[in-house]
Scaffold this motif. Structure first.
Motif, PDB file in Angstrom:
ATOM      1  N   ILE A   1     -34.894 -54.069   9.384  1.00 37.23           N
ATOM      2  CA  ILE A   1     -34.204 -54.846  10.423  1.00 37.23           C
ATOM      3  C   ILE A   1     -32.861 -55.434   9.971  1.00 37.23           C
ATOM      4  CG2 ILE A   1     -36.391 -55.451  11.513  1.00 37.23           C
ATOM      5  CD1 ILE A   1     -36.122 -58.254  10.261  1.00 37.23           C
ATOM      6  N   LEU A   2     -32.578 -55.407   8.672  1.00 29.58           N
ATOM      7  CA  LEU A   2     -31.365 -56.049   8.169  1.00 29.58           C
ATOM      8  C   LEU A   2     -30.358 -55.024   7.652  1.00 29.58           C
ATOM      9  CD1 LEU A   2     -32.959 -58.978   6.118  1.00 29.58           C
ATOM     10  CD2 LEU A   2     -31.958 -59.114   8.404  1.00 29.58           C
ATOM     11  N   PRO A   3     -29.085 -55.387   7.588  1.00 31.42           N
ATOM     12  CA  PRO A   3     -28.089 -54.504   6.968  1.00 31.42           C
ATOM     13  C   PRO A   3     -28.441 -54.221   5.508  1.00 31.42           C
ATOM     14  CG  PRO A   3     -27.023 -56.290   8.168  1.00 31.42           C
ATOM     15  CD  PRO A   3     -28.483 -56.611   8.141  1.00 31.42           C
ATOM     16  N   VAL A   4     -27.968 -53.111   5.009  1.00 33.95           N
ATOM     17  CA  VAL A   4     -28.317 -52.667   3.651  1.00 33.95           C
ATOM     18  C   VAL A   4     -27.970 -53.718   2.604  1.00 33.95           C
ATOM     19  CG1 VAL A   4     -27.840 -50.943   1.879  1.00 33.95           C
ATOM     20  CG2 VAL A   4     -28.068 -50.240   4.267  1.00 33.95           C
ATOM     21  N   ASN A   5     -26.827 -54.396   2.785  1.00 32.04           N
ATOM     22  CA  ASN A   5     -26.369 -55.361   1.785  1.00 32.04           C
ATOM     23  C   ASN A   5     -26.643 -56.808   2.183  1.00 32.04           C
ATOM     24  OD1 ASN A   5     -25.365 -53.482  -0.062  1.00 32.04           O
ATOM     25  ND2 ASN A   5     -23.430 -53.306   1.030  1.00 32.04           N
ATOM     26  N   ASP A   6     -27.669 -57.033   2.950  1.00 31.63           N
ATOM     27  CA  ASP A   6     -27.988 -58.397   3.342  1.00 31.63           C
ATOM     28  C   ASP A   6     -28.473 -59.203   2.127  1.00 31.63           C
ATOM     29  OD1 ASP A   6     -29.835 -60.644   4.482  1.00 31.63           O
ATOM     30  OD2 ASP A   6     -28.729 -59.882   6.213  1.00 31.63           O
ATOM     31  N   PRO A   7     -27.984 -60.423   1.974  1.00 31.49           N
ATOM     32  CA  PRO A   7     -28.380 -61.235   0.806  1.00 31.49           C
ATOM     33  C   PRO A   7     -29.870 -61.535   0.747  1.00 31.49           C
ATOM     34  CG  PRO A   7     -27.113 -62.536   2.405  1.00 31.49           C
ATOM     35  CD  PRO A   7     -26.976 -61.110   2.808  1.00 31.49           C
ATOM     36  N   LEU A   8     -30.551 -61.553   1.894  1.00 29.86           N
ATOM     37  CA  LEU A   8     -31.998 -61.799   1.882  1.00 29.86           C
ATOM     38  C   LEU A   8     -32.751 -60.681   1.160  1.00 29.86           C
ATOM     39  CD1 LEU A   8     -32.588 -63.166   5.501  1.00 29.86           C
ATOM     40  CD2 LEU A   8     -32.558 -64.463   3.358  1.00 29.86           C
ATOM     41  N   ILE A   9     -32.250 -59.467   1.270  1.00 32.88           N
ATOM     42  CA  ILE A   9     -32.865 -58.343   0.553  1.00 32.88           C
ATOM     43  C   ILE A   9     -32.681 -58.524  -0.949  1.00 32.88           C
ATOM     44  CG2 ILE A   9     -32.804 -55.839   0.191  1.00 32.88           C
ATOM     45  CD1 ILE A   9     -32.020 -55.505   3.098  1.00 32.88           C
ATOM     46  N   ALA A  10     -31.502 -58.996  -1.341  1.00 28.13           N
ATOM     47  CA  ALA A  10     -31.251 -59.253  -2.766  1.00 28.13           C
ATOM     48  C   ALA A  10     -32.201 -60.323  -3.292  1.00 28.13           C
ATOM     49  CB  ALA A  10     -29.801 -59.686  -2.971  1.00 28.13           C
ATOM     50  N   ILE A  11     -32.445 -61.358  -2.493  1.00 26.04           N
ATOM     51  CA  ILE A  11     -33.375 -62.416  -2.909  1.00 26.04           C
ATOM     52  C   ILE A  11     -34.773 -61.845  -3.124  1.00 26.04           C
ATOM     53  CG2 ILE A  11     -34.579 -64.500  -2.120  1.00 26.04           C
ATOM     54  CD1 ILE A  11     -31.960 -65.316  -0.725  1.00 26.04           C
ATOM     55  N   THR A  12     -35.203 -60.964  -2.227  1.00 27.21           N
ATOM     56  CA  THR A  12     -36.536 -60.370  -2.365  1.00 27.21           C
ATOM     57  C   THR A  12     -36.625 -59.492  -3.607  1.00 27.21           C
ATOM     58  OG1 THR A  12     -36.843 -60.430   0.037  1.00 27.21           O
ATOM     59  CG2 THR A  12     -38.304 -58.994  -1.209  1.00 27.21           C
ATOM     60  N   TYR A  13     -35.580 -58.713  -3.874  1.00 30.68           N
ATOM     61  CA  TYR A  13     -35.571 -57.911  -5.106  1.00 30.68           C
ATOM     62  C   TYR A  13     -35.656 -58.818  -6.330  1.00 30.68           C
ATOM     63  CZ  TYR A  13     -34.601 -53.222  -3.238  1.00 30.68           C
ATOM     64  OH  TYR A  13     -34.695 -51.995  -2.622  1.00 30.68           O
ATOM     65  N   ASN A  14     -34.946 -59.936  -6.294  1.00 29.19           N
ATOM     66  CA  ASN A  14     -35.011 -60.879  -7.406  1.00 29.19           C
ATOM     67  C   ASN A  14     -36.411 -61.459  -7.565  1.00 29.19           C
ATOM     68  OD1 ASN A  14     -32.581 -61.090  -8.902  1.00 29.19           O
ATOM     69  ND2 ASN A  14     -31.579 -62.125  -7.206  1.00 29.19           N
ATOM     70  N   ASN A  15     -37.061 -61.762  -6.447  1.00 29.42           N
ATOM     71  CA  ASN A  15     -38.431 -62.277  -6.504  1.00 29.42           C
ATOM     72  C   ASN A  15     -39.389 -61.257  -7.111  1.00 29.42           C
ATOM     73  OD1 ASN A  15     -37.735 -64.725  -5.308  1.00 29.42           O
ATOM     74  ND2 ASN A  15     -38.205 -64.034  -3.239  1.00 29.42           N
ATOM     75  N   ILE A  16     -39.228 -60.001  -6.727  1.00 32.73           N
ATOM     76  CA  ILE A  16     -40.065 -58.936  -7.298  1.00 32.73           C
ATOM     77  C   ILE A  16     -39.786 -58.804  -8.799  1.00 32.73           C
ATOM     78  CG2 ILE A  16     -40.517 -56.446  -7.294  1.00 32.73           C
ATOM     79  CD1 ILE A  16     -39.866 -56.479  -4.269  1.00 32.73           C
ATOM     80  N   GLY A  17     -38.515 -58.849  -9.155  1.00 37.32           N
ATOM     81  CA  GLY A  17     -38.156 -58.761 -10.567  1.00 37.32           C
ATOM     82  C   GLY A  17     -38.761 -59.890 -11.384  1.00 37.32           C
ATOM     83  N   ARG A  18     -38.718 -61.090 -10.833  1.00 38.28           N
ATOM     84  CA  ARG A  18     -39.270 -62.247 -11.559  1.00 38.28           C
ATOM     85  C   ARG A  18     -40.777 -62.097 -11.757  1.00 38.28           C
ATOM     86  NH1 ARG A  18     -37.536 -65.640  -8.275  1.00 38.28           N
ATOM     87  NH2 ARG A  18     -35.470 -65.791  -9.208  1.00 38.28           N
ATOM     88  N   ALA A  19     -41.470 -61.605 -10.736  1.00 29.96           N
ATOM     89  CA  ALA A  19     -42.920 -61.419 -10.862  1.00 29.96           C
ATOM     90  C   ALA A  19     -43.241 -60.363 -11.915  1.00 29.96           C
ATOM     91  CB  ALA A  19     -43.515 -61.029  -9.507  1.00 29.96           C
ATOM     92  N   HIS A  20     -42.468 -59.273 -11.946  1.00 30.37           N
ATOM     93  CA  HIS A  20     -42.679 -58.247 -12.986  1.00 30.37           C
ATOM     94  C   HIS A  20     -42.384 -58.821 -14.368  1.00 30.37           C
ATOM     95  CE1 HIS A  20     -43.763 -54.676 -10.812  1.00 30.37           C
ATOM     96  NE2 HIS A  20     -42.688 -54.691 -10.040  1.00 30.37           N
ATOM     97  N   ALA A  21     -41.338 -59.631 -14.469  1.00 34.15           N
ATOM     98  CA  ALA A  21     -40.996 -60.234 -15.762  1.00 34.15           C
ATOM     99  C   ALA A  21     -42.106 -61.167 -16.230  1.00 34.15           C
ATOM    100  CB  ALA A  21     -39.671 -60.986 -15.654  1.00 34.15           C
ATOM    101  N   ASP A  22     -42.685 -61.924 -15.301  1.00 31.30           N
ATOM    102  CA  ASP A  22     -43.761 -62.849 -15.659  1.00 31.30           C
ATOM    103  C   ASP A  22     -44.992 -62.106 -16.171  1.00 31.30           C
ATOM    104  OD1 ASP A  22     -42.325 -65.123 -15.062  1.00 31.30           O
ATOM    105  OD2 ASP A  22     -43.056 -65.262 -13.002  1.00 31.30           O
TER     106      ASP A  22
END
Length: 305
Positions: free
Chosen positions: A105-126
């Motif tokens: 539903i969002l544009p490819v470069n929407d900042p909310l998508i970046a936040i979700t990728y960061n959240n996934i990254g943090r969980a993998h790092a943990d």
């Protein structure tokens, strides 16, 4: 704490009444569950908080499709609580549900998508899956580099995250590159004694120290290969080291030490097969001891933040 308990008691009584007079999918139930979840979060009762969000999701799924944007908030809340309780795989699963909806539903470069990728990254790092974490952080970075000012502190944060994942997987050169990008931004926008700037400088110092140790280890391996060509080792069939196995990065070294370990395991055999005062045998023993010391130093460098 007493105020929290009183509020919790009030909302639980309200919920009890609502459950007896309202349809099971009524929106007021969701509001009350949310209020209880917020109080439980403040009290640190993550188990009850999680139960509230699960109940909310059950209600929502009775009248919403699994891809409805309304579910994003609930998916994120569930993921956050699972992360707080170290249920990282569940957290990642819910963040991915969020990501799937956002990408639809969002544009490819929407900042909310970046936040979700960061959240996934943090969980993998943990959960210490650093390569997966790095990949997610880099997806976030692709978006941020397109939409943010070059000196935005969020960029510096993500550069640091990617650098740290490279460092933890032993890729010092790439780690250094990303840490230096973060430093360039931070030096422009932060005071010289800002904690974030100090941390980045410390990260760079640690990576450079690790690279020095890697150089010593590679020098050690090269010396062992030279020793292998000596008569007292070259004829010993228990000594196995191949030139084409020489590592070029720390990550390769961790794989390579599986092979070099054989040299340590056969050291006693070798020294028993040659005279006790043989100078080359003593030299080999010295390099084996040095290898152990350097490995310990490397491990320390890799786990210090």
């Amino acid at each position: 704490m007493e105020n929290y308990l009183q509020a919790l008691l009030f909302y639980e009584k309200a919920l009890e009444i609502q459950q007896t007079i309202l349809p099971p999918n009524y929106s007021d139930l969701i509001i009350t569950y949310n209020n209880i979840a917020l109080i439980c979060n403040s009290m640190g009762d993550y188990s009850k908080e999680l139960s509230c969000y699960e109940n909310i999701l059950q209600i929502q799924l009775k009248y919403l499709s699994t891809s409805d944007p309304t579910l994003i908030n609930t998916y994120n809340n569930l993921a956050r609580v699972y992360s707080s309780t170290k249920g990282y795989l569940h957290a990642i699963a819910f963040y991915k549900k969020t990501l799937k909806i956002q990408q639809a539903i969002l544009p490819v470069n929407d900042p909310l998508i970046a936040i979700t990728y960061n959240n996934i990254g943090r969980a993998h790092a943990d959960r210490e899956y650093y390569s997966y974490a790095r990949d997610s952080y880099q997806e976030a970075l692709k978006i941020q580099e397109n939409i943010l000012d070059p000196n935005d502190p969020l960029l510096a944060e993500t550069y640091n995250n990617v650098g740290e994942m490279y460092r933890l997987t032993g890729n010092c050169l790439d780690a250094l590159q990303y840490f230096e990008k973060a430093l360039q931004i931070q030096e422009k926008i932060l005071d010289s004694n800002h904690p974030s700037l100090v941390t980045t400088k410390n990260n760079i110092d640690q990576v450079r120290d690790s690279m020095k140790d890697i150089g010593k280890l590679l020098s050690y391996c090269e010396t062992i290969l030279k020793l292998k060509s000596k008569p007292f080792l070259s004829n010993d069939t228990s000594f196995h080291m191949r030139d084409d196995n020489m590592p070029t990065t720390l990550e390769e070294f961790h794989q390579y030490e599986e092979t070099t370990l054989e040299s340590s395991q056969t050291l006693n055999t070798i020294t028993h097969n040659i005279e006790s005062n043989h100078s080359q045998a003593g030299q080999y023993q010295e390099y084996a001891n040095q290898r152990t010391i350097l490995k310990k130093q490397l491990k320390l460098n890799l786990i210090v933040f």
